[in-house]
Scaffold this active site. Structure first.
Site, mmCIF file in Angstrom:
data_model
loop_
_atom_site.group_PDB
_atom_site.id
_atom_site.type_symbol
_atom_site.label_atom_id
_atom_site.label_comp_id
_atom_site.label_asym_id
_atom_site.label_seq_id
_atom_site.Cartn_x
_atom_site.Cartn_y
_atom_site.Cartn_z
ATOM 1 N N ALA A 63 0.949 -1.236 0.225
ATOM 2 C CA ALA A 63 0.106 0.092 0.054
ATOM 3 C C ALA A 63 0.802 1.029 -0.081
ATOM 4 O O ALA A 63 2.013 1.264 0.412
ATOM 5 C CB ALA A 63 -0.962 -0.117 1.100
ATOM 6 N N GLY A 108 0.979 -5.197 0.903
ATOM 7 C CA GLY A 108 -0.527 -5.227 0.124
ATOM 8 C C GLY A 108 -0.186 -6.029 -1.228
ATOM 9 O O GLY A 108 -0.923 -6.492 -1.956
ATOM 10 N N GLU A 111 -0.132 -9.407 -0.669
ATOM 11 C CA GLU A 111 -1.747 -9.762 -0.259
ATOM 12 C C GLU A 111 -2.394 -9.927 -1.658
ATOM 13 O O GLU A 111 -3.237 -10.881 -1.790
ATOM 14 C CB GLU A 111 -2.358 -8.593 0.606
ATOM 15 N N GLU A 131 4.848 -5.059 7.122
ATOM 16 C CA GLU A 131 4.172 -3.986 7.831
ATOM 17 C C GLU A 131 4.564 -3.839 9.170
ATOM 18 O O GLU A 131 4.470 -2.579 10.020
ATOM 19 C CB GLU A 131 2.383 -4.320 7.845
HETATM 20 C C1 HXC Z 1 4.910 4.497 -0.933
HETATM 21 C C2 HXC Z 1 6.891 3.462 -1.905
HETATM 22 C C3 HXC Z 1 6.519 2.343 -1.405
HETATM 23 C C4 HXC Z 1 5.127 2.214 -0.929
HETATM 24 C C5 HXC Z 1 8.487 2.067 -2.533
HETATM 25 N N1 HXC Z 1 8.137 3.368 -2.631
HETATM 26 N N2 HXC Z 1 7.622 1.386 -1.789
HETATM 27 N N3 HXC Z 1 6.102 4.571 -1.885
HETATM 28 N N4 HXC Z 1 4.642 3.346 -0.751
HETATM 29 N N5 HXC Z 1 5.084 0.980 -0.301
HETATM 30 C C6 HXC Z 1 8.708 4.653 -3.146
HETATM 31 C C7 HXC Z 1 9.987 4.898 -2.676
HETATM 32 O O1 HXC Z 1 9.361 5.798 -1.546
HETATM 33 C C8 HXC Z 1 10.640 5.521 -3.728
HETATM 34 O O2 HXC Z 1 10.340 6.752 -3.977
HETATM 35 C C9 HXC Z 1 10.549 4.419 -4.716
HETATM 36 O O3 HXC Z 1 9.123 3.855 -4.500
HETATM 37 C C10 HXC Z 1 11.641 3.510 -5.050
HETATM 38 O O4 HXC Z 1 11.694 2.916 -3.971
HETATM 39 P P1 HXC Z 1 13.168 2.824 -3.041
HETATM 40 O O5 HXC Z 1 12.796 2.608 -1.703
HETATM 41 O O6 HXC Z 1 13.917 3.832 -3.587
HETATM 42 O O7 HXC Z 1 13.852 1.536 -3.741
HETATM 43 P P2 HXC Z 1 14.770 0.277 -3.042
HETATM 44 O O8 HXC Z 1 15.562 0.991 -2.293
HETATM 45 O O9 HXC Z 1 15.123 -0.423 -4.391
HETATM 46 O O10 HXC Z 1 13.709 -0.300 -2.043
HETATM 47 C C11 HXC Z 1 12.786 -1.284 -2.502
HETATM 48 C C12 HXC Z 1 11.985 -1.635 -1.324
HETATM 49 C C13 HXC Z 1 11.601 -0.320 -0.338
HETATM 50 C C14 HXC Z 1 12.847 -2.591 -0.344
HETATM 51 C C15 HXC Z 1 10.670 -2.406 -1.850
HETATM 52 O O11 HXC Z 1 10.988 0.617 -1.434
HETATM 53 C C16 HXC Z 1 10.568 -0.661 0.553
HETATM 54 O O12 HXC Z 1 11.068 -1.225 1.582
HETATM 55 N N6 HXC Z 1 9.207 -0.297 0.500
HETATM 56 C C17 HXC Z 1 8.318 -0.362 1.441
HETATM 57 C C18 HXC Z 1 8.008 -1.860 1.695
HETATM 58 C C19 HXC Z 1 6.576 -1.757 2.421
HETATM 59 O O13 HXC Z 1 6.971 -1.604 3.741
HETATM 60 N N7 HXC Z 1 5.534 -2.320 2.132
HETATM 61 C C20 HXC Z 1 4.331 -2.347 3.002
HETATM 62 C C21 HXC Z 1 3.497 -1.012 2.983
HETATM 63 S S1 HXC Z 1 2.240 -1.063 4.156
HETATM 64 P P3 HXC Z 1 11.162 8.331 -4.153
HETATM 65 O O14 HXC Z 1 10.023 9.250 -4.602
HETATM 66 O O15 HXC Z 1 11.635 8.290 -3.020
HETATM 67 O O16 HXC Z 1 11.648 7.603 -5.382
HETATM 68 C C22 HXC Z 1 1.173 -2.199 3.336
HETATM 69 C C23 HXC Z 1 -0.476 -2.333 4.308
HETATM 70 C C24 HXC Z 1 -1.310 -3.137 3.226
HETATM 71 O O17 HXC Z 1 1.202 -2.487 2.345
HETATM 72 C C25 HXC Z 1 -2.597 -3.082 3.928
HETATM 73 C C26 HXC Z 1 -3.455 -1.773 4.118
HETATM 74 C C27 HXC Z 1 -4.693 -2.013 4.612
#
Ligand code: HXC
Length: 257
Positions: A63, A108, A111, A131
């Protein structure tokens, strides 16, 4: 569509998550757009299999975390509910669904992949429900689906440590159906889809329905659905065609009737 790219080709409805600069992070707009394209695919008789994949280097990193700052209890609950209802819709979709995982499938994103019937991943893909590292937990059905897919010990480890696992580990624990090379991901997914396209779409739908609803019911109800459905199948043209083709040593030509 703002967040998706969509293609219909050779019986397959392709849904490409298309926010590559944000690793295809899911926002409300994407939830609504997937819902709307699925409604179209559902009634389009030409579409017999649906494939989800991501544009760019990720399947989906979850998400959109940038929206979370604005959420309060009520709006967070609403977002989770809307996303979860979409995943439920995907899981119960009448046609087979495949997640073609081309990189990160996190939060997500995993998921969404878990709501699909099949997951085919490139060997460089990384999977996880991280998460907990954000002080939240999975909210698009992951807390329930992962346990059912891989069992409680592994599911708890994945969700409570937030650690990512590689695609081959995902295959070993039963989360991934097939791991393939990055180069052959699309070809292998199409080969898999081709097997489904040969079958009767009607009987596939009935079978999927019985597997899913049976899995959520006491076994006695699931077994009863199986027998009842088995009788029902004998009123279809596709059953006649399948049996006749076998007996006459020819390939069946199923019509979905
Ligand atoms: C918003 C995101 C994102 C996310 C990545 N980006 N994941 N933006 N939401 N979930 C964005 C980064 O901010 C960045 O934007 C660009 O995408 C590239 O990501 P990087 O982090 O620079 O890439 P990298 O270093 O290769 O790392 C990849 C990654 C990391 C390991 C996947 O991006 C990461 O940890 N992302 C978050 C993963 C996460 O925690 N997911 C769970 C989300 S909560 P900019 O603008 O800086 O270039 C969820 C809840 C679901 O899913 C249920 C809800 C009810």
């Amino acid at each position: 569509m703002e967040t998706l790219d969509v293609k219909k080709e050779n019986g397959i409805g392709w849904i490409y998550l298309n926010r590559p600069d944000k690793l295809n992070a899911i926002n409300l707009k994407m939830i609504n757009e997937i819902d709307s394209i699925l409604k179209d695919f559902e009634t389009d008789n030409e579409i017999r299999v649906v494939i989800f994949t991501g544009k760019g280097k990720a399947f989906c990193a979850g998400a959109d975390i940038s929206q979370f700052k604005e959420l309060n209890t009520m709006t967070a609950w609403n977002f989770a509910r809307k996303g979860r209802e979409l995943m439920d819709y995907i899981e119960r979709f009448m046609k087979p669904t495949i997640a073609m995982i081309n990189g990160y499938a996190l939060g997500g994103g995993l998921e969404l992949a878990m709501a699909c019937d099949f997951r085919i991943a490139s060997e460089d893909s990384m999977l996880g429900l991280p998460e907990i590292n954000l002080g939240i937990y999975p909210g698009f059905g992951g807390t329930q689906r992962l346990v059912r897919l891989v069992g409680k010990p592994k599911a708890m480890e994945i969700m409570m440590t937030g650690d990512r696992i590689r695609a081959d580990e995902g295959e070993r624990i039963g989360l991934i159906n097939k791991v393939v090379t990055k180069e052959s991901l699309e070809e292998e997914t199409l080969k898999f889809a081709a097997k489904l396209l040969e079958k009767s779409p009607l009987i596939l739908s009935i079978l999927k329905n019985i597997i899913l609803y049976g899995n959520d019911s006491p076994i006695v109800d699931g077994l009863n659905m199986e027998s009842l459905g088995w009788g029902y199948v004998f009123s279809t043209e596709d059953e006649k065609e399948g049996v006749d083709a076998f007996l006459n040593k020819r390939k069946p030509n199923f019509k979905g009737k």
